[in-house]
Design an enzyme around this catalytic site. Structure first.
Site, PDB file in Angstrom:
ATOM      1  N   ASP A  51     140.816  -9.036   6.642  1.00  0.00           N
ATOM      2  CA  ASP A  51     141.845  -9.489   7.587  1.00  0.00           C
ATOM      3  C   ASP A  51     141.622  -9.037   9.032  1.00  0.00           C
ATOM      4  O   ASP A  51     142.218  -9.600   9.944  1.00  0.00           O
ATOM      5  CB  ASP A  51     143.227  -9.013   7.129  1.00  0.00           C
ATOM      6  N   ASP A  68     145.252  -0.788   5.583  1.00  0.00           N
ATOM      7  CA  ASP A  68     146.349   0.046   6.083  1.00  0.00           C
ATOM      8  C   ASP A  68     147.160   0.715   4.959  1.00  0.00           C
ATOM      9  O   ASP A  68     147.432   1.910   5.008  1.00  0.00           O
ATOM     10  CB  ASP A  68     147.263  -0.828   6.959  1.00  0.00           C
ATOM     11  N   THR A 111     138.602  -4.613   4.644  1.00  0.00           N
ATOM     12  CA  THR A 111     139.554  -5.730   4.522  1.00  0.00           C
ATOM     13  C   THR A 111     139.042  -6.917   5.320  1.00  0.00           C
ATOM     14  O   THR A 111     138.563  -6.746   6.446  1.00  0.00           O
ATOM     15  CB  THR A 111     140.971  -5.351   5.003  1.00  0.00           C
ATOM     16  N   ARG A 150     124.918   7.930  -0.988  1.00  0.00           N
ATOM     17  CA  ARG A 150     123.598   8.424  -0.546  1.00  0.00           C
ATOM     18  C   ARG A 150     123.723   9.499   0.541  1.00  0.00           C
ATOM     19  O   ARG A 150     122.913  10.422   0.589  1.00  0.00           O
ATOM     20  CB  ARG A 150     122.737   7.245  -0.099  1.00  0.00           C
ATOM     21  N   ARG A 178     145.868  -2.702  -6.226  1.00  0.00           N
ATOM     22  CA  ARG A 178     146.958  -2.253  -5.354  1.00  0.00           C
ATOM     23  C   ARG A 178     147.890  -1.445  -6.250  1.00  0.00           C
ATOM     24  O   ARG A 178     148.606  -2.009  -7.069  1.00  0.00           O
ATOM     25  CB  ARG A 178     147.683  -3.459  -4.748  1.00  0.00           C
ATOM     26  N   GLY A 219     142.871  -5.461  -1.471  1.00  0.00           N
ATOM     27  CA  GLY A 219     142.039  -6.651  -1.673  1.00  0.00           C
ATOM     28  C   GLY A 219     140.581  -6.326  -1.398  1.00  0.00           C
ATOM     29  O   GLY A 219     140.272  -5.622  -0.444  1.00  0.00           O
ATOM     30  N   ASP A 267     142.814  -6.508  10.651  1.00  0.00           N
ATOM     31  CA  ASP A 267     144.136  -6.269  11.249  1.00  0.00           C
ATOM     32  C   ASP A 267     144.414  -4.780  11.461  1.00  0.00           C
ATOM     33  O   ASP A 267     145.559  -4.384  11.651  1.00  0.00           O
ATOM     34  CB  ASP A 267     145.232  -6.883  10.354  1.00  0.00           C
ATOM     35  N   GLU A 283     147.469 -18.535   6.258  1.00  0.00           N
ATOM     36  CA  GLU A 283     148.415 -18.672   5.134  1.00  0.00           C
ATOM     37  C   GLU A 283     149.804 -18.118   5.447  1.00  0.00           C
ATOM     38  O   GLU A 283     150.795 -18.578   4.894  1.00  0.00           O
ATOM     39  CB  GLU A 283     147.853 -17.999   3.869  1.00  0.00           C
ATOM     40  N   ARG A 292     147.780 -13.194   5.467  1.00  0.00           N
ATOM     41  CA  ARG A 292     149.216 -13.228   5.165  1.00  0.00           C
ATOM     42  C   ARG A 292     150.028 -12.802   6.386  1.00  0.00           C
ATOM     43  O   ARG A 292     151.068 -13.340   6.665  1.00  0.00           O
ATOM     44  CB  ARG A 292     149.499 -12.292   3.980  1.00  0.00           C
TER      45      ARG A 292
HETATM   46  O1  F6P Z   1     144.319  -8.363   2.261  1.00  0.00           O
HETATM   47  C1  F6P Z   1     143.434  -9.407   2.356  1.00  0.00           C
HETATM   48  C2  F6P Z   1     143.972 -10.673   1.823  1.00  0.00           C
HETATM   49  O2  F6P Z   1     142.853 -11.460   1.693  1.00  0.00           O
HETATM   50  C3  F6P Z   1     145.048 -11.416   2.611  1.00  0.00           C
HETATM   51  O3  F6P Z   1     144.589 -12.149   3.699  1.00  0.00           O
HETATM   52  C4  F6P Z   1     145.643 -12.284   1.537  1.00  0.00           C
HETATM   53  O4  F6P Z   1     146.914 -12.714   1.842  1.00  0.00           O
HETATM   54  C5  F6P Z   1     145.641 -11.363   0.371  1.00  0.00           C
HETATM   55  O5  F6P Z   1     144.542 -10.501   0.547  1.00  0.00           O
HETATM   56  C6  F6P Z   1     145.605 -12.034  -0.978  1.00  0.00           C
HETATM   57  O6  F6P Z   1     145.292 -11.083  -1.930  1.00  0.00           O
HETATM   58  P1  F6P Z   1     145.468 -11.187  -3.501  1.00  0.00           P
HETATM   59  O7  F6P Z   1     145.366 -12.614  -3.885  1.00  0.00           O
HETATM   60  O8  F6P Z   1     144.375 -10.331  -4.034  1.00  0.00           O
HETATM   61  O9  F6P Z   1     146.804 -10.625  -3.796  1.00  0.00           O
END
Ligand code: F6P
Length: 331
Positions: free
Chosen positions: A137, A112, A135, A34, A81, A20, A139, A231, A181
């Site tokens: 997140d 990760d 990211t 650079r 991805r 993402g 995390d 979420e 997520r």
């Molecule tokens: O990895 C970051 C993130 O924003 C998560 O928090 C979220 O669940 C996910 O990506 C959603 O990603 P996409 O809609 O691109 O599959």
């Protein structure tokens, strides 16, 4: 201007963004390009993440190709991805692309899963890799924060501030869903910063009953109540939590707002641009110094390179003390 560039055994670095997207990825790309130029290395951009490495979507990048991108969200290299990179055939094709272009090292900006891919690729084909945290997140182990998290959290906070205005005008209970997520970092940080009454995160089993207790208290004296739901919370997203609350409290005037991908875009904050710039320099200079298969992160204000094997799978979870602080302040 003095030419401080040094020679290195790494000659040609490929850089890609994966997973993402996150605000600040462009600032990281700029820093990588650079720094490579500064040290007399060749640098190529790989488009569409690992898929682009497999499918040979590679373009040389010059210092001016990364002008005026530090302030832009998203990623000029685009991101994906990659399913194909999870296969040995995919990684073999990726290695052939690297050879065709003469790329002898790889910088991966992502999370990760992306570092896991980079690490396997490196052990199979002996290609030195470096990871840069990209990211929203926050995390990842081995770093106090990740590129994009500060911007995303500020965006979420601004949206919740706006929701508070209208919630107070109408005596409403709002359920606001933020991204995450598997982690509640955005939810908790945004929750404290925006003065939310309750936060629900995937890492902690809180349950509807605990929420109901907080709502009963808040309803007695407050003109608005805001519940932030990550979420991935196990009670379900914000709509599901709102439905369960409504079953018990039919008289509540409730509304749901899902913030979604608005959190992934936008101009990166100072903190994210700075972290991206520092990480980009550290990743390239690490490769030059012979470091490999490590992630550039920030720990106690210092940029450090931590070996992939110490960070992959080491998921950072929300700080319990932040949840405690939130509950004290939400009285
Ligand atoms: O990895 C970051 C993130 O924003 C998560 O928090 C979220 O669940 C996910 O990506 C959603 O990603 P996409 O809609 O691109 O599959």
């Amino acid at each position: 201007m003095a030419d401080n560039r040094t020679a290195s055994h790494v000659k040609h670095i490929g850089v890609l963004t994966s997973g993402g997207d996150a605000p600040g990825m462009n600032a990281a790309i700029r820093a990588v390009v650079r720094t490579a130029y500064y040290h007399k290395l060749t640098i190529s951009g790989i488009f569409e993440g690992f898929d682009g490495l497999i499918n040979d979507e590679v373009k040389p990048l010059g210092v001016r190709d990364v002008s005026n991108i530090i302030q832009r969200g998203g990623t000029i290299l685009r991101s994906a991805r990659s399913k194909a990179f999870r296969t040995t055939e995919g990684r073999q094709a990726a290695k052939e692309t690297m050879e065709r272009h003469g790329m002898d090292a790889l910088v991966v900006i992502g999370g990760d899963g992306s570092f896991k891919g980079a690490s396997i690729f490196s052990s199979e084909h002996g290609i030195p890799t470096m990871g840069i945290t990209g990211t929203i997140d926050n995390d990842l182990g081995g770093t106090d924060t990740t590129i994009g998290f500060d911007t995303a959290t500020n965006t979420a906070m601004e949206m919740v501030d706006r929701i508070r205005d209208t919630a107070s005008s109408h005596d409403r209970l709002f359920f606001v869903e933020v991204m995450g997520r598997t982690t509640g970092a955005i939810a908790v940080h945004c929750g404290i910063a925006a003065g939310a009454e309750f936060v629900m995160v995937p890492e902690k089993k809180q349950g509807i009953n605990e929420l109901i207790g907080v709502l009963e208290c808040a309803a007695k004296s407050k003109s608005s109540v805001i519940v932030i739901v990550a979420e991935g919370d196990e009670e379900g997203g914000a709509y599901e939590v709102a439905r369960k609350v409504k079953e018990r409290f039919k008289h509540y005037d409730t509304r749901v707002s899902v913030l979604g991908h608005v959190q992934r875009g936008g101009r990166p904050s100072v903190a994210d641009r700075l972290l991206a710039s520092q990480s980009g320099v550290a990743a390239v200079e690490g490769l030059i110094q012979g470091r490999k298969n490590a992630m550039a992160g920030i720990v106690n204000g210092k940029i450090v390179l931590t070996p992939f094997e110490q960070v992959i799978g080491l998921k950072k979870t929300v700080d319990d003390d932040l949840l405690r602080i939130l509950s004290i302040l939400a009285i």
